[in-house]
Design a protein around this motif. Structure first.
Motif, PDB file in Angstrom:
ATOM      1  N   UNK A  13      32.685  29.096  41.152  1.00  0.00           N
ATOM      2  CA  UNK A  13      33.158  29.319  39.778  1.00  0.00           C
ATOM      3  C   UNK A  13      34.130  28.240  39.310  1.00  0.00           C
ATOM      4  N   UNK A  14      35.017  27.777  40.188  1.00  0.00           N
ATOM      5  CA  UNK A  14      36.004  26.776  39.746  1.00  0.00           C
ATOM      6  C   UNK A  14      35.338  25.454  39.378  1.00  0.00           C
ATOM      7  N   UNK A  15      34.124  25.232  39.841  1.00  0.00           N
ATOM      8  CA  UNK A  15      33.385  24.025  39.469  1.00  0.00           C
ATOM      9  C   UNK A  15      32.856  24.123  38.039  1.00  0.00           C
ATOM     10  N   UNK A  16      32.869  25.330  37.470  1.00  0.00           N
ATOM     11  CA  UNK A  16      32.296  25.565  36.150  1.00  0.00           C
ATOM     12  C   UNK A  16      33.325  26.011  35.121  1.00  0.00           C
ATOM     13  N   UNK A  17      34.589  25.678  35.338  1.00  0.00           N
ATOM     14  CA  UNK A  17      35.612  26.005  34.356  1.00  0.00           C
ATOM     15  C   UNK A  17      35.387  25.191  33.089  1.00  0.00           C
ATOM     16  N   UNK A  18      35.712  25.773  31.935  1.00  0.00           N
ATOM     17  CA  UNK A  18      35.535  25.079  30.656  1.00  0.00           C
ATOM     18  C   UNK A  18      36.429  23.856  30.537  1.00  0.00           C
ATOM     19  N   UNK A  74      44.257  34.241  48.466  1.00  0.00           N
ATOM     20  CA  UNK A  74      45.073  33.495  47.498  1.00  0.00           C
ATOM     21  C   UNK A  74      44.207  32.569  46.648  1.00  0.00           C
ATOM     22  N   UNK A  75      43.187  31.967  47.266  1.00  0.00           N
ATOM     23  CA  UNK A  75      42.264  31.092  46.541  1.00  0.00           C
ATOM     24  C   UNK A  75      41.502  31.903  45.489  1.00  0.00           C
ATOM     25  N   UNK A  76      40.979  33.050  45.889  1.00  0.00           N
ATOM     26  CA  UNK A  76      40.241  33.916  44.965  1.00  0.00           C
ATOM     27  C   UNK A  76      41.146  34.318  43.801  1.00  0.00           C
ATOM     28  N   UNK A  77      42.390  34.685  44.106  1.00  0.00           N
ATOM     29  CA  UNK A  77      43.334  35.087  43.059  1.00  0.00           C
ATOM     30  C   UNK A  77      43.624  33.933  42.094  1.00  0.00           C
ATOM     31  N   UNK A  78      43.841  32.738  42.634  1.00  0.00           N
ATOM     32  CA  UNK A  78      44.126  31.566  41.804  1.00  0.00           C
ATOM     33  C   UNK A  78      42.918  31.220  40.938  1.00  0.00           C
ATOM     34  N   UNK A  79      41.731  31.265  41.515  1.00  0.00           N
ATOM     35  CA  UNK A  79      40.511  30.984  40.756  1.00  0.00           C
ATOM     36  C   UNK A  79      40.354  31.987  39.618  1.00  0.00           C
ATOM     37  N   UNK A  80      40.594  33.262  39.899  1.00  0.00           N
ATOM     38  CA  UNK A  80      40.479  34.297  38.867  1.00  0.00           C
ATOM     39  C   UNK A  80      41.485  34.061  37.747  1.00  0.00           C
ATOM     40  N   UNK A  81      42.691  33.669  38.116  1.00  0.00           N
ATOM     41  CA  UNK A  81      43.730  33.366  37.121  1.00  0.00           C
ATOM     42  C   UNK A  81      43.271  32.229  36.199  1.00  0.00           C
TER      43      UNK A  81
END
Length: 89
Positions: A13-18, A74-81
């Motif tokens: 998902x983090x590879x597809x941030x706007x 922590x990575x999942x939480x940061x990505x979600x944020x």
């Protein structure tokens, strides 16, 4: 989903941030990902003129001692944020 699946999905998902996250957020993601997948930093600190490499190494080294499961969460939480903040493509 379990933590492993959540972690893998967050990494995609983090590879597809706007928008590209701020440098600090990118370093945090990098450090958490490396700590989750490799463990404590296992390389020497990059040389004097490698500013980007040193920043990444320092961020990862700051996570020293964090266990893999906590780093993944922590990575999942940061990505979600970040997803909530800027959205996905």
């Amino acid at each position: 989903m379990g933590l492993e699946e959540d972690f893998t999905k967050a990494a995609e998902d983090v590879k597809n941030l706007k928008e590209t996250p701020a440098d600090g957020d990118l370093l945090e993601l990098y450090a958490l990902y490396k700590q989750a997948t490799v463990g404590d930093v296992n390389t020497t600190r990059p040389g004097l003129l490698d500013f980007k490499g040193k920043a990444k190494w320092d961020a990862w080294n700051h996570k020293k001692g964090t266990d893999s499961e906590k780093a993944k969460q922590d990575y999942v939480n940061k990505a979600q944020e970040l997803i909530e903040k800027v959205g996905l493509n």
